[in-house]
Design a protein around this motif. Structure first.
Motif, short mmCIF file in Angstrom:
data_model
loop_
_atom_site.label_atom_id
_atom_site.label_comp_id
_atom_site.label_asym_id
_atom_site.label_seq_id
_atom_site.Cartn_x
_atom_site.Cartn_y
_atom_site.Cartn_z
N PRO A 66 0.77 -1.23 -0.01
CA PRO A 66 0.06 -0.04 -0.09
C PRO A 66 0.95 1.18 -0.01
O PRO A 66 2.10 1.23 0.50
N THR A 110 -3.65 3.41 -2.97
CA THR A 110 -4.60 2.23 -2.04
C THR A 110 -3.73 2.51 -0.79
O THR A 110 -2.60 2.44 -0.47
N THR A 143 -8.87 2.28 -1.23
CA THR A 143 -8.29 2.92 -2.61
C THR A 143 -9.20 4.23 -2.68
O THR A 143 -10.25 4.53 -2.35
#
Length: 546
Positions: free
Chosen positions: A150, A209, A263
Protein backbone atom coordinates in the motif's frame (compact mmCIF):
# COMPACT_ATOMS: atom_id res chain seq x y z
CA UNK A 1 13.78 -3.21 39.71
CA UNK A 2 16.51 -4.38 37.34
CA UNK A 3 16.68 -3.15 33.77
CA UNK A 4 18.47 -6.18 32.31
CA UNK A 5 17.85 -6.67 28.63
CA UNK A 6 19.20 -10.18 28.27
CA UNK A 7 16.24 -11.77 29.96
CA UNK A 8 16.27 -15.31 28.74
CA UNK A 9 18.69 -18.13 29.33
CA UNK A 10 20.41 -19.19 26.11
CA UNK A 11 19.12 -16.06 24.34
CA UNK A 12 22.41 -15.69 22.49
CA UNK A 13 22.02 -19.22 21.13
CA UNK A 14 18.32 -19.10 20.35
CA UNK A 15 17.93 -15.61 18.92
CA UNK A 16 21.31 -14.20 17.96
CA UNK A 17 20.37 -13.99 14.27
CA UNK A 18 17.16 -12.01 14.80
CA UNK A 19 17.16 -8.18 14.99
CA UNK A 20 16.36 -6.22 18.16
CA UNK A 21 14.23 -3.10 18.36
CA UNK A 22 14.29 -0.96 21.51
CA UNK A 23 11.81 1.40 23.14
CA UNK A 24 11.88 3.49 26.31
CA UNK A 25 8.43 4.48 27.57
CA UNK A 26 7.55 6.82 30.40
CA UNK A 27 4.03 6.28 31.73
CA UNK A 28 2.51 9.40 33.29
CA UNK A 29 -0.79 11.02 34.10
CA UNK A 30 -1.91 13.95 31.96
CA UNK A 31 -5.01 15.98 31.27
CA UNK A 32 -6.94 14.91 28.17
CA UNK A 33 -10.34 16.00 26.82
CA UNK A 34 -11.44 13.39 24.27
CA UNK A 35 -15.14 14.16 24.84
CA UNK A 36 -14.62 17.88 25.40
CA UNK A 37 -14.45 17.51 29.18
CA UNK A 38 -11.02 17.58 30.88
CA UNK A 39 -10.15 14.34 32.68
CA UNK A 40 -7.11 12.45 33.92
CA UNK A 41 -5.58 10.26 31.26
CA UNK A 42 -2.65 7.83 31.12
CA UNK A 43 0.00 8.91 28.64
CA UNK A 44 3.00 7.07 27.22
CA UNK A 45 5.83 9.45 26.37
CA UNK A 46 3.25 12.21 26.62
CA UNK A 47 0.96 10.66 24.00
CA UNK A 48 -2.68 9.57 24.05
CA UNK A 49 -3.08 7.05 22.51
CA UNK A 50 0.43 5.75 23.06
CA UNK A 51 3.11 5.31 20.38
CA UNK A 52 2.81 2.57 17.80
CA UNK A 53 5.21 -0.36 17.74
CA UNK A 54 6.21 -1.14 14.17
CA UNK A 55 8.00 -4.51 14.08
CA UNK A 56 8.79 -7.31 11.66
CA UNK A 57 8.38 -11.06 12.01
CA UNK A 58 10.92 -12.58 14.42
CA UNK A 59 12.07 -9.21 15.79
CA UNK A 60 13.07 -9.16 19.43
CA UNK A 61 11.06 -6.34 20.99
CA UNK A 62 12.56 -4.69 24.08
CA UNK A 63 10.35 -2.14 25.87
CA UNK A 64 11.66 -0.44 29.01
CA UNK A 65 8.58 0.85 30.85
CA UNK A 66 8.98 3.49 33.59
CA UNK A 67 5.92 3.71 35.84
CA UNK A 68 5.51 7.33 36.91
CA UNK A 69 1.95 6.79 38.14
CA UNK A 70 1.00 6.65 41.82
CA UNK A 71 -0.09 3.01 41.66
CA UNK A 72 1.16 -0.31 40.25
CA UNK A 73 0.95 -0.72 36.48
CA UNK A 74 1.34 -3.41 33.80
CA UNK A 75 1.12 -3.52 30.03
CA UNK A 76 -0.16 -6.52 28.11
CA UNK A 77 0.33 -7.24 24.41
CA UNK A 78 -2.99 -8.40 22.99
CA UNK A 79 -2.56 -11.20 20.46
CA UNK A 80 1.23 -11.48 20.68
CA UNK A 81 1.79 -15.18 21.32
CA UNK A 82 4.99 -14.97 23.42
CA UNK A 83 6.12 -18.43 22.36
CA UNK A 84 7.42 -20.34 25.40
CA UNK A 85 7.40 -17.06 27.30
CA UNK A 86 4.30 -16.26 29.39
CA UNK A 87 6.74 -14.31 31.61
CA UNK A 88 6.19 -11.37 29.24
CA UNK A 89 2.40 -11.59 29.05
CA UNK A 90 1.89 -8.61 31.33
CA UNK A 91 -1.20 -9.73 33.27
CA UNK A 92 -1.55 -10.18 37.02
CA UNK A 93 -1.56 -13.97 36.80
CA UNK A 94 1.93 -13.99 35.32
CA UNK A 95 3.67 -10.76 36.34
CA UNK A 96 4.13 -8.64 39.44
CA UNK A 97 2.94 -5.14 38.61
CA UNK A 98 5.54 -2.41 38.19
CA UNK A 99 5.60 -0.41 41.46
CA UNK A 100 5.24 3.38 41.30
CA UNK A 101 8.52 5.08 40.50
CA UNK A 102 10.14 1.90 39.15
CA UNK A 103 10.61 0.28 35.77
CA UNK A 104 10.47 -3.07 34.05
CA UNK A 105 11.96 -4.14 30.71
CA UNK A 106 9.73 -6.37 28.62
CA UNK A 107 11.61 -8.60 26.20
CA UNK A 108 9.66 -10.77 23.79
CA UNK A 109 9.97 -12.05 20.26
CA UNK A 110 7.20 -11.73 17.70
CA UNK A 111 8.10 -15.23 16.60
CA UNK A 112 6.48 -16.47 13.39
CA UNK A 113 3.75 -13.82 13.55
CA UNK A 114 2.40 -11.19 11.22
CA UNK A 115 -0.59 -8.91 11.55
CA UNK A 116 -2.38 -6.24 13.56
CA UNK A 117 -2.43 -6.08 17.36
CA UNK A 118 -2.45 -3.57 20.22
CA UNK A 119 -1.12 -3.15 23.76
CA UNK A 120 -3.06 -1.94 26.78
CA UNK A 121 -2.85 -1.57 30.59
CA UNK A 122 -4.03 -4.74 32.32
CA UNK A 123 -4.12 -3.44 35.91
CA UNK A 124 -7.15 -2.02 37.74
CA UNK A 125 -9.27 0.13 35.39
CA UNK A 126 -6.30 1.81 33.73
CA UNK A 127 -7.57 0.82 30.31
CA UNK A 128 -10.37 3.36 30.82
CA UNK A 129 -7.78 6.15 30.98
CA UNK A 130 -5.58 5.33 27.98
CA UNK A 131 -2.16 3.71 27.96
CA UNK A 132 -3.01 1.74 24.82
CA UNK A 133 -1.49 1.83 21.35
CA UNK A 134 -1.09 -0.09 18.11
CA UNK A 135 1.35 -2.95 17.53
CA UNK A 136 1.95 -4.19 14.03
CA UNK A 137 4.08 -7.11 12.86
CA UNK A 138 5.11 -6.82 9.22
CA UNK A 139 6.07 -9.72 7.00
CA UNK A 140 9.74 -10.18 6.20
CA UNK A 141 10.69 -8.99 2.72
CA UNK A 142 11.34 -12.52 1.49
CA UNK A 143 7.79 -13.66 2.37
CA UNK A 144 5.18 -12.84 -0.31
CA UNK A 145 2.11 -10.91 0.85
CA UNK A 146 -1.18 -11.54 -1.03
CA UNK A 147 -1.65 -7.89 -2.05
CA UNK A 148 0.45 -5.08 -3.46
CA UNK A 149 2.33 -2.81 -1.07
CA UNK A 150 0.00 0.00 0.00
CA UNK A 151 0.93 3.64 -0.32
CA UNK A 152 0.82 3.91 3.48
CA UNK A 153 -0.19 1.89 6.52
CA UNK A 154 -2.50 3.49 9.11
CA UNK A 155 -3.48 2.36 12.63
CA UNK A 156 -7.04 3.16 13.72
CA UNK A 157 -7.84 2.60 17.41
CA UNK A 158 -11.58 2.71 18.06
CA UNK A 159 -13.35 2.21 21.35
CA UNK A 160 -16.08 3.37 23.69
CA UNK A 161 -15.15 5.92 26.36
CA UNK A 162 -16.24 7.13 29.80
CA UNK A 163 -15.87 10.75 30.87
CA UNK A 164 -15.42 9.67 34.50
CA UNK A 165 -11.88 8.90 35.64
CA UNK A 166 -10.53 5.37 35.93
CA UNK A 167 -10.40 5.75 39.73
CA UNK A 168 -14.10 6.62 39.88
CA UNK A 169 -14.99 3.69 37.61
CA UNK A 170 -12.96 1.35 39.81
CA UNK A 171 -14.84 2.59 42.90
CA UNK A 172 -18.12 1.86 41.13
CA UNK A 173 -17.13 -1.75 40.54
CA UNK A 174 -15.57 -2.22 43.98
CA UNK A 175 -18.79 -0.99 45.58
CA UNK A 176 -20.91 -3.44 43.63
CA UNK A 177 -22.16 -1.06 40.92
CA UNK A 178 -22.03 -1.57 37.20
CA UNK A 179 -20.23 0.93 34.99
CA UNK A 180 -23.38 1.65 33.05
CA UNK A 181 -23.36 3.01 29.52
CA UNK A 182 -20.27 4.66 28.05
CA UNK A 183 -20.40 8.38 27.31
CA UNK A 184 -18.96 8.33 23.81
CA UNK A 185 -16.80 6.68 21.19
CA UNK A 186 -13.27 7.63 20.14
CA UNK A 187 -11.18 7.18 17.00
CA UNK A 188 -7.49 7.54 17.84
CA UNK A 189 -8.39 9.48 20.96
CA UNK A 190 -10.82 11.88 19.25
CA UNK A 191 -14.60 11.94 19.01
CA UNK A 192 -15.01 14.29 16.04
CA UNK A 193 -17.61 16.35 17.89
CA UNK A 194 -16.47 19.80 16.84
CA UNK A 195 -13.80 20.37 19.48
CA UNK A 196 -11.38 18.35 17.34
CA UNK A 197 -11.38 21.27 14.79
CA UNK A 198 -11.93 18.89 11.85
CA UNK A 199 -8.24 18.25 11.35
CA UNK A 200 -7.77 15.14 9.22
CA UNK A 201 -6.85 11.90 10.95
CA UNK A 202 -5.47 10.54 7.69
CA UNK A 203 -4.68 11.76 4.18
CA UNK A 204 -4.80 9.86 0.89
CA UNK A 205 -3.36 10.60 -2.54
CA UNK A 206 -5.83 10.17 -5.42
CA UNK A 207 -5.61 6.77 -7.05
CA UNK A 208 -3.48 5.23 -4.29
CA UNK A 209 -4.42 2.31 -2.02
CA UNK A 210 -3.96 2.43 1.74
CA UNK A 211 -3.98 -0.15 4.51
CA UNK A 212 -6.08 0.65 7.57
CA UNK A 213 -5.61 -1.50 10.68
CA UNK A 214 -8.53 -0.96 13.04
CA UNK A 215 -8.66 -2.40 16.57
CA UNK A 216 -11.45 -2.11 19.14
CA UNK A 217 -9.55 -1.09 22.28
CA UNK A 218 -12.70 -0.12 24.20
CA UNK A 219 -14.21 -1.24 27.47
CA UNK A 220 -17.43 -3.05 26.61
CA UNK A 221 -19.12 -2.16 23.31
CA UNK A 222 -18.99 -3.67 19.84
CA UNK A 223 -18.50 -1.03 17.15
CA UNK A 224 -19.27 -0.77 13.46
CA UNK A 225 -16.54 0.84 11.35
CA UNK A 226 -17.00 2.39 7.90
CA UNK A 227 -15.53 5.06 5.63
CA UNK A 228 -17.90 7.33 3.76
CA UNK A 229 -18.07 6.40 0.09
CA UNK A 230 -15.19 3.91 0.27
CA UNK A 231 -15.61 0.10 0.22
CA UNK A 232 -13.07 -1.83 2.30
CA UNK A 233 -11.27 -4.97 1.14
CA UNK A 234 -10.56 -7.22 4.14
CA UNK A 235 -7.05 -8.70 3.91
CA UNK A 236 -6.02 -9.69 7.46
CA UNK A 237 -7.42 -10.19 10.92
CA UNK A 238 -5.49 -10.84 14.12
CA UNK A 239 -2.49 -12.37 12.40
CA UNK A 240 -4.09 -14.25 9.50
CA UNK A 241 -4.48 -13.33 5.84
CA UNK A 242 -8.11 -13.66 4.81
CA UNK A 243 -10.06 -14.26 1.64
CA UNK A 244 -10.32 -10.72 0.26
CA UNK A 245 -14.02 -9.95 0.44
CA UNK A 246 -15.22 -6.36 0.13
CA UNK A 247 -17.39 -4.76 2.81
CA UNK A 248 -19.18 -1.43 3.21
CA UNK A 249 -18.74 -1.72 6.98
CA UNK A 250 -17.28 -4.10 9.55
CA UNK A 251 -18.40 -5.01 13.04
CA UNK A 252 -15.33 -4.91 15.27
CA UNK A 253 -15.97 -6.47 18.67
CA UNK A 254 -14.00 -5.61 21.79
CA UNK A 255 -10.40 -6.80 21.50
CA UNK A 256 -10.57 -7.56 17.77
CA UNK A 257 -8.38 -6.17 14.96
CA UNK A 258 -8.91 -6.08 11.20
CA UNK A 259 -6.84 -4.87 8.24
CA UNK A 260 -8.51 -3.48 5.13
CA UNK A 261 -7.35 -1.93 1.88
CA UNK A 262 -9.02 1.31 0.80
CA UNK A 263 -8.44 2.95 -2.59
CA UNK A 264 -8.72 6.73 -2.97
CA UNK A 265 -10.87 6.63 -6.11
CA UNK A 266 -13.64 9.07 -5.20
CA UNK A 267 -14.06 12.80 -5.79
CA UNK A 268 -11.13 14.67 -4.21
CA UNK A 269 -12.48 16.12 -0.95
CA UNK A 270 -12.93 15.16 2.70
CA UNK A 271 -14.73 12.00 3.85
CA UNK A 272 -15.92 10.84 7.24
CA UNK A 273 -14.49 7.78 8.94
CA UNK A 274 -17.21 6.52 11.32
CA UNK A 275 -17.30 4.23 14.37
CA UNK A 276 -20.65 3.70 16.09
CA UNK A 277 -21.91 1.43 18.82
CA UNK A 278 -23.73 -1.80 18.02
CA UNK A 279 -26.39 -3.63 20.03
CA UNK A 280 -27.05 -0.56 22.22
CA UNK A 281 -30.34 1.26 22.75
CA UNK A 282 -28.72 4.66 22.25
CA UNK A 283 -26.22 4.73 19.41
CA UNK A 284 -22.99 6.62 20.10
CA UNK A 285 -20.89 7.76 17.16
CA UNK A 286 -17.39 9.09 16.55
CA UNK A 287 -16.12 10.51 13.28
CA UNK A 288 -12.76 11.43 11.84
CA UNK A 289 -11.76 13.15 8.63
CA UNK A 290 -10.01 11.33 5.79
CA UNK A 291 -8.67 14.00 3.42
CA UNK A 292 -7.58 13.70 -0.18
CA UNK A 293 -4.30 15.58 -0.66
CA UNK A 294 -5.85 17.63 -3.46
CA UNK A 295 -9.23 17.84 -1.75
CA UNK A 296 -11.44 20.87 -2.41
CA UNK A 297 -14.50 20.35 -0.28
CA UNK A 298 -15.83 19.33 3.14
CA UNK A 299 -17.18 15.90 3.94
CA UNK A 300 -20.89 15.35 3.45
CA UNK A 301 -22.76 15.68 6.76
CA UNK A 302 -24.83 12.62 5.83
CA UNK A 303 -23.00 9.73 7.49
CA UNK A 304 -23.25 6.20 6.07
CA UNK A 305 -25.74 4.17 8.03
CA UNK A 306 -24.77 1.28 10.28
CA UNK A 307 -26.40 -2.14 10.05
CA UNK A 308 -29.14 -3.14 12.47
CA UNK A 309 -29.42 -6.33 14.53
CA UNK A 310 -26.99 -9.05 15.43
CA UNK A 311 -28.11 -11.47 12.69
CA UNK A 312 -26.36 -9.18 10.18
CA UNK A 313 -23.21 -9.37 12.29
CA UNK A 314 -23.41 -13.16 12.53
CA UNK A 315 -23.72 -13.44 8.75
CA UNK A 316 -20.68 -11.22 8.38
CA UNK A 317 -18.71 -13.54 10.67
CA UNK A 318 -19.72 -16.48 8.48
CA UNK A 319 -18.29 -14.71 5.44
CA UNK A 320 -14.78 -14.56 6.94
CA UNK A 321 -12.45 -17.19 5.49
CA UNK A 322 -8.77 -18.03 5.90
CA UNK A 323 -6.70 -17.49 2.76
CA UNK A 324 -5.36 -21.01 2.29
CA UNK A 325 -2.91 -20.07 -0.47
CA UNK A 326 -1.26 -17.09 1.24
CA UNK A 327 1.99 -17.52 3.11
CA UNK A 328 1.91 -16.88 6.83
CA UNK A 329 4.96 -15.58 8.70
CA UNK A 330 6.85 -18.37 6.98
CA UNK A 331 6.84 -19.43 3.31
CA UNK A 332 4.43 -22.32 3.83
CA UNK A 333 0.77 -21.59 3.00
CA UNK A 334 -1.54 -20.83 5.92
CA UNK A 335 -3.77 -23.75 4.99
CA UNK A 336 -0.94 -26.31 5.22
CA UNK A 337 -2.00 -26.89 8.84
CA UNK A 338 -5.05 -29.14 8.52
CA UNK A 339 -6.70 -28.55 11.88
CA UNK A 340 -9.93 -30.22 10.76
CA UNK A 341 -8.24 -33.63 10.62
CA UNK A 342 -7.06 -33.70 14.26
CA UNK A 343 -8.97 -35.64 16.89
CA UNK A 344 -10.32 -33.57 19.80
CA UNK A 345 -8.86 -34.79 23.11
CA UNK A 346 -10.77 -32.50 25.48
CA UNK A 347 -13.90 -30.36 25.35
CA UNK A 348 -14.24 -27.43 27.74
CA UNK A 349 -17.65 -25.79 27.89
CA UNK A 350 -17.75 -22.31 29.39
CA UNK A 351 -20.92 -20.54 30.47
CA UNK A 352 -20.71 -16.92 31.63
CA UNK A 353 -23.11 -15.56 34.22
CA UNK A 354 -23.64 -12.49 36.40
CA UNK A 355 -24.48 -12.72 40.10
CA UNK A 356 -23.87 -11.22 43.50
CA UNK A 357 -21.47 -12.10 46.27
CA UNK A 358 -22.03 -10.37 49.62
CA UNK A 359 -24.41 -8.05 47.86
CA UNK A 360 -21.87 -6.97 45.24
CA UNK A 361 -21.88 -7.60 41.51
CA UNK A 362 -19.60 -10.38 40.24
CA UNK A 363 -19.24 -12.22 36.93
CA UNK A 364 -18.50 -15.93 36.80
CA UNK A 365 -17.39 -18.75 34.52
CA UNK A 366 -19.08 -22.06 35.31
CA UNK A 367 -20.04 -20.69 38.72
CA UNK A 368 -16.56 -19.42 39.68
CA UNK A 369 -15.46 -15.78 39.71
CA UNK A 370 -11.71 -15.25 39.37
CA UNK A 371 -9.87 -13.06 41.85
CA UNK A 372 -6.22 -12.10 41.37
CA UNK A 373 -3.75 -13.12 44.06
CA UNK A 374 -0.86 -11.22 45.65
CA UNK A 375 1.48 -13.83 44.19
CA UNK A 376 1.13 -14.20 40.41
CA UNK A 377 -0.04 -17.71 39.58
CA UNK A 378 2.84 -18.37 37.21
CA UNK A 379 5.40 -17.42 39.86
CA UNK A 380 3.73 -19.62 42.48
CA UNK A 381 3.76 -22.56 40.08
CA UNK A 382 7.36 -22.01 38.97
CA UNK A 383 8.64 -21.79 42.56
CA UNK A 384 6.74 -24.91 43.61
CA UNK A 385 4.40 -22.92 45.84
CA UNK A 386 1.18 -23.36 43.87
CA UNK A 387 -0.59 -25.18 46.72
CA UNK A 388 -0.15 -22.11 48.92
CA UNK A 389 -1.76 -19.79 46.38
CA UNK A 390 -4.37 -21.65 44.33
CA UNK A 391 -5.97 -24.97 43.51
CA UNK A 392 -6.13 -26.44 40.04
CA UNK A 393 -9.46 -27.27 38.41
CA UNK A 394 -11.79 -25.50 40.83
CA UNK A 395 -14.25 -25.56 37.92
CA UNK A 396 -15.03 -28.48 35.69
CA UNK A 397 -15.10 -28.84 31.94
CA UNK A 398 -18.88 -28.42 32.12
CA UNK A 399 -20.94 -25.75 33.91
CA UNK A 400 -22.64 -26.76 37.17
CA UNK A 401 -25.98 -28.54 37.04
CA UNK A 402 -29.01 -26.35 36.44
CA UNK A 403 -30.15 -24.70 39.64
CA UNK A 404 -26.64 -24.35 41.07
CA UNK A 405 -26.41 -20.57 40.86
CA UNK A 406 -24.03 -19.95 43.76
CA UNK A 407 -20.86 -18.09 42.78
CA UNK A 408 -17.51 -18.88 44.39
CA UNK A 409 -14.70 -16.30 44.39
CA UNK A 410 -10.98 -17.11 44.15
CA UNK A 411 -8.24 -17.86 41.64
CA UNK A 412 -9.50 -20.06 38.78
CA UNK A 413 -6.87 -22.22 37.07
CA UNK A 414 -7.45 -25.08 34.64
CA UNK A 415 -4.74 -27.72 34.40
CA UNK A 416 -4.14 -28.63 30.75
CA UNK A 417 -2.04 -31.27 29.01
CA UNK A 418 0.78 -30.04 26.82
CA UNK A 419 0.09 -30.44 23.09
CA UNK A 420 -3.49 -31.67 23.52
CA UNK A 421 -5.92 -30.61 20.80
CA UNK A 422 -8.88 -29.05 22.60
CA UNK A 423 -12.31 -27.71 21.84
CA UNK A 424 -13.62 -24.76 23.86
CA UNK A 425 -17.31 -23.90 23.74
CA UNK A 426 -18.48 -20.46 24.87
CA UNK A 427 -22.18 -20.59 25.64
CA UNK A 428 -23.83 -17.24 26.33
CA UNK A 429 -27.19 -17.42 28.13
CA UNK A 430 -27.39 -13.65 28.57
CA UNK A 431 -29.05 -10.93 26.48
CA UNK A 432 -25.79 -9.05 25.87
CA UNK A 433 -22.99 -9.87 23.44
CA UNK A 434 -19.75 -11.32 24.84
CA UNK A 435 -16.16 -11.13 23.57
CA UNK A 436 -13.51 -13.69 24.61
CA UNK A 437 -9.73 -13.61 24.22
CA UNK A 438 -7.02 -16.21 24.89
CA UNK A 439 -3.44 -15.06 25.53
CA UNK A 440 -0.53 -17.04 24.11
CA UNK A 441 -2.46 -18.66 21.28
CA UNK A 442 -4.32 -18.29 18.06
CA UNK A 443 -7.33 -20.54 17.68
CA UNK A 444 -9.69 -21.54 14.90
CA UNK A 445 -13.11 -19.94 15.35
CA UNK A 446 -15.06 -22.74 13.69
CA UNK A 447 -18.65 -21.78 14.49
CA UNK A 448 -21.01 -19.26 16.05
CA UNK A 449 -24.69 -20.19 16.18
CA UNK A 450 -27.88 -19.29 18.07
CA UNK A 451 -29.18 -21.52 20.84
CA UNK A 452 -27.32 -24.02 23.01
CA UNK A 453 -24.42 -26.19 21.98
CA UNK A 454 -24.59 -29.98 21.75
CA UNK A 455 -22.15 -32.49 20.21
CA UNK A 456 -24.44 -32.74 17.18
CA UNK A 457 -23.61 -29.11 16.37
CA UNK A 458 -20.10 -30.18 15.34
CA UNK A 459 -21.47 -31.10 11.93
CA UNK A 460 -21.82 -27.35 11.31
CA UNK A 461 -18.17 -26.55 12.12
CA UNK A 462 -15.97 -25.02 9.44
CA UNK A 463 -13.14 -27.55 9.42
CA UNK A 464 -11.46 -26.25 6.29
CA UNK A 465 -10.82 -22.50 6.32
CA UNK A 466 -11.93 -20.93 9.61
CA UNK A 467 -9.75 -17.92 10.38
CA UNK A 468 -6.97 -18.43 12.92
CA UNK A 469 -7.38 -15.58 15.44
CA UNK A 470 -7.27 -14.83 19.18
CA UNK A 471 -10.62 -13.15 19.96
CA UNK A 472 -14.16 -14.36 19.28
CA UNK A 473 -17.56 -12.83 19.92
CA UNK A 474 -20.61 -14.72 21.23
CA UNK A 475 -23.99 -13.23 20.42
CA UNK A 476 -26.89 -13.18 22.91
CA UNK A 477 -28.44 -16.59 23.60
CA UNK A 478 -25.82 -18.15 21.32
CA UNK A 479 -22.61 -20.18 21.41
CA UNK A 480 -19.20 -20.11 19.76
CA UNK A 481 -16.73 -22.96 19.26
CA UNK A 482 -12.95 -22.73 18.89
CA UNK A 483 -10.29 -25.38 18.27
CA UNK A 484 -6.61 -25.15 19.20
CA UNK A 485 -3.49 -27.13 20.05
CA UNK A 486 -2.06 -26.39 23.50
CA UNK A 487 1.51 -26.31 22.22
CA UNK A 488 2.68 -23.13 24.00
CA UNK A 489 3.83 -23.93 27.53
CA UNK A 490 3.04 -21.34 30.18
CA UNK A 491 0.23 -19.83 32.24
CA UNK A 492 -2.28 -18.17 29.91
CA UNK A 493 -5.22 -15.86 30.55
CA UNK A 494 -8.61 -16.70 29.03
CA UNK A 495 -10.80 -13.66 29.62
CA UNK A 496 -13.75 -11.53 28.78
CA UNK A 497 -12.57 -8.54 26.79
CA UNK A 498 -15.35 -6.45 28.33
CA UNK A 499 -13.27 -4.95 31.09
CA UNK A 500 -16.00 -4.60 33.69
CA UNK A 501 -16.62 -8.33 33.41
CA UNK A 502 -12.91 -9.10 33.43
CA UNK A 503 -12.31 -6.98 36.53
CA UNK A 504 -15.21 -8.63 38.35
CA UNK A 505 -14.12 -12.19 37.65
CA UNK A 506 -15.06 -13.33 34.15
CA UNK A 507 -11.64 -14.79 33.41
CA UNK A 508 -9.48 -17.80 34.23
CA UNK A 509 -5.96 -19.10 33.61
CA UNK A 510 -4.92 -22.21 31.72
CA UNK A 511 -1.74 -23.86 33.00
CA UNK A 512 0.09 -25.66 30.20
CA UNK A 513 3.12 -27.44 31.66
CA UNK A 514 5.70 -29.32 29.67
CA UNK A 515 6.63 -32.60 31.45
CA UNK A 516 10.15 -32.34 30.00
CA UNK A 517 10.86 -29.03 31.81
CA UNK A 518 13.07 -28.18 28.85
CA UNK A 519 14.15 -24.93 27.21
CA UNK A 520 12.82 -26.43 24.00
CA UNK A 521 9.33 -25.95 25.44
CA UNK A 522 9.56 -22.98 27.83
CA UNK A 523 12.07 -20.32 28.80
CA UNK A 524 13.38 -19.85 32.32
CA UNK A 525 12.28 -16.93 34.44
CA UNK A 526 13.99 -13.74 33.14
CA UNK A 527 16.86 -12.35 35.17
CA UNK A 528 15.04 -9.04 35.63
CA UNK A 529 11.73 -10.55 36.72
CA UNK A 530 10.20 -8.83 39.75
CA UNK A 531 9.29 -11.21 42.60
CA UNK A 532 6.38 -10.44 44.88
CA UNK A 533 4.03 -12.18 47.28
CA UNK A 534 5.17 -15.37 48.97
CA UNK A 535 7.95 -16.07 46.44
CA UNK A 536 9.83 -12.87 47.22
CA UNK A 537 13.15 -13.88 48.75
CA UNK A 538 12.83 -17.53 47.74
CA UNK A 539 15.83 -19.14 46.01
CA UNK A 540 15.37 -19.69 42.30
CA UNK A 541 14.46 -23.23 41.25
CA UNK A 542 16.99 -25.14 39.12
CA UNK A 543 16.89 -23.70 35.60
CA UNK A 544 15.51 -25.59 32.65
CA UNK A 545 18.10 -26.98 30.25
CA UNK A 546 17.98 -28.10 26.63
Amino acid sequence: MLIGLFCLTAAAVVRAEDPYIYFTWKVTYGTISPLGVPQQGILINGKFPGPNINSTTNNNVVVNVFNNLDEPFLLSWSGIQHRKNSWQDGVLGTNCPIPPGQNFTYHFQVKDQIGSYFYFPSTAMHKAAGGFGGLRVNSRLLIPVPFADPEDDYTVLIGDWYSKSHTVLKKFLDSGRSLGRPDGVLINGKSGKGHDKDEPLFTMKPGKTYRYRMCNVGMKTSLNFRIQGHPMKLVEMEGSHTVQNVYDSLDVHVGQCYSVLVTANQDPKDYHMVASTRFTKNVLTATGIVRYTNGKGPASPKLPEAPVGWAWSLNQFRSFRWNLTASAARPNPQGSYHYGGINITRTIKIVNSPGTVDGKLRYAINGASHMDTDTPLKLAEYFGAAAKVFKYDTIGDEPPAKGSDKISVGPVVLNATFRNFVEIIFENHEKSIQSWHLDGYSFFAVAIEPGKWSPERRKNYNLLDAVSRHTVQVYPKSWAAILLTLDNAGMWNLRSEQWERHYLGQQLYISVLSPARSLRDEYNIPDNNELCGIVKGMPLPPPYTI
